[in-house]
Design a protein around this motif. Structure first.
Motif, PDB file in Angstrom:
ATOM      1  N   THR A 124       0.824  -1.206   0.000  1.00  0.00           N
ATOM      2  CA  THR A 124       0.000   0.000   0.000  1.00  0.00           C
ATOM      3  C   THR A 124       0.858   1.257   0.000  1.00  0.00           C
ATOM      4  O   THR A 124       0.467   2.291  -0.548  1.00  0.00           O
ATOM      5  CB  THR A 124      -0.919   0.012   1.240  1.00  0.00           C
TER       6      THR A 124
ATOM      7  N   THR B 234     -10.962  -5.553  -5.636  1.00  0.00           N
ATOM      8  CA  THR B 234     -10.977  -6.100  -4.282  1.00  0.00           C
ATOM      9  C   THR B 234      -9.998  -7.268  -4.192  1.00  0.00           C
ATOM     10  O   THR B 234      -9.496  -7.772  -5.201  1.00  0.00           O
ATOM     11  CB  THR B 234     -12.390  -6.583  -3.902  1.00  0.00           C
TER      12      THR B 234
ATOM     13  N   CYS C 176     -10.105  -2.210   4.866  1.00  0.00           N
ATOM     14  CA  CYS C 176      -9.567  -3.022   3.770  1.00  0.00           C
ATOM     15  C   CYS C 176      -9.568  -4.518   4.071  1.00  0.00           C
ATOM     16  O   CYS C 176      -9.221  -5.317   3.198  1.00  0.00           O
ATOM     17  CB  CYS C 176      -8.154  -2.571   3.421  1.00  0.00           C
TER      18      CYS C 176
ATOM     19  N   CYS D  71      -3.575   2.477   4.419  1.00  0.00           N
ATOM     20  CA  CYS D  71      -4.623   1.533   4.044  1.00  0.00           C
ATOM     21  C   CYS D  71      -4.917   1.688   2.551  1.00  0.00           C
ATOM     22  O   CYS D  71      -4.930   2.811   2.040  1.00  0.00           O
ATOM     23  CB  CYS D  71      -5.876   1.808   4.871  1.00  0.00           C
TER      24      CYS D  71
ATOM     25  N   GLN E 250      -7.588   1.655   1.018  1.00  0.00           N
ATOM     26  CA  GLN E 250      -8.892   2.244   0.697  1.00  0.00           C
ATOM     27  C   GLN E 250      -8.740   3.587  -0.001  1.00  0.00           C
ATOM     28  O   GLN E 250      -9.584   3.990  -0.795  1.00  0.00           O
ATOM     29  CB  GLN E 250      -9.726   2.406   1.964  1.00  0.00           C
TER      30      GLN E 250
END
Length: 283
Positions: free
Chosen positions: A162, A215, A246, A259, A261
């Protein structure tokens, strides 16, 4: 049963699977003590250095295709053409070619290291190569790392972090997870994502956003079980948490961590239990 080769990423604090690249010393490569090496595919020097997509090592392919620790010969069919030189100002010297397995090994270690062809690496007849380390000098493809078990250079950039680039396991211990286990107590339905290599909870309606887009994809994963709200028993490390945004498992003991997201989003442990992971002394 249990599965080892899970590592902590020092960048985004998540747990990821690092057990795909077979090492000639046994098990998988261990990059936890390595710097970040970069290789170039242009300029002057010696070309025909290739990446093996089976064991991840760099080997010289102009003479013969070397023996692979994964079995058979190296598979360099997907590799670019890497160029090595003994003239990399600011780089790290001491890298040599093994005339047995064709791999590139660090000759400055205490021993030559176990060779994929048997015995120890043999660096006789090799020139002396210098590699860019930690951006000095800049340029090239990074995420190449030294394995402290076999002394070979291997690619470690197949995972996706990430915080950008690949996960970095430098400083990590070795974690062991229960896999498809029906005997130990704990929370099951934790799944490996085949896109980012992270461990995410699969028991909610959404798998959670993945840094690779879309996803998490749990196809090919077993069913992992984690110990929850048990404190820190001997041999375990607690303060691991589930991110409600997440679905990933992350280490909360170091404060905030990115994260997937969103670019300005951090993991959220609200609603999470306190997970404890078993640590191994192996490599």
């Amino acid at each position: 049963m249990s599965q080892s080769q899970w590592r902590w990423c020092s960048k985004d604090q998540t747990l990821f699977f690092a057990g795909n690249a077979v090492c000639p010393a046994g098990g998988v490569h261990n990059h936890t003590a390595s710097g970040d090496y970069s290789l170039v595919q242009n300029g002057t020097g010696q070309n025909n250095w290739k990446w093996c997509k089976k064991c991840q090592v760099l080997s010289y392919a102009a003479n013969a295709i070397g023996v692979c620790s994964q079995g058979g010969q190296h598979d360099v069919s997907s590799s670019g053409n890497y160029i090595l030189s003994n003239d990399r100002p600011g780089g790290q010297e001491g890298w040599k070619w093994c005339n047995k397995c064709q791999g590139l090994g660090f000759s400055g270690a205490n021993t030559p290291g176990p060779c994929q062809k048997g015995g120890q690496h043999d660096y006789s007849g090799s020139g002396l190569y210098a590699l860019s380390i930690d951006g000095r000098p800049p340029g090239g493809q990074d995420q190449w790392r030294w394995c402290n078990k076999c002394n070979l250079l291997a690619f470690d950039g197949n995972t996706h972090c990430t915080a950008g680039g690949a996960h970095i396991s430098v400083g990590s211990g070795l974690y062991v997870l229960w896999l498809n286990d029906t005997t130990n107590n704990g929370q099951d339905n934790w799944r490996w994502c085949n896109k980012c290599y992270g461990l995410a909870y699969g028991g909610n309606p959404s798998p959670g956003p993945c840094i690779q887009g879309g996803t998490h994809d749990h196809a090919g994963s077993g069913n992992y079980k984690l110990q929850i709200n048990a404190g820190e028993p001997a041999g375990f490390q607690n303060k691991w948490a589930w991110c409600s945004k997440c679905q990933l498992l992350w280490y909360s003991g170091n404060g905030q961590a990115r994260c997937p997201q969103g670019p300005l989003t951090y993991h959220d442990k609200n609603g999470s239990g306190d997970y404890s992971l078993r640590q191994s002394s192996g490599v």
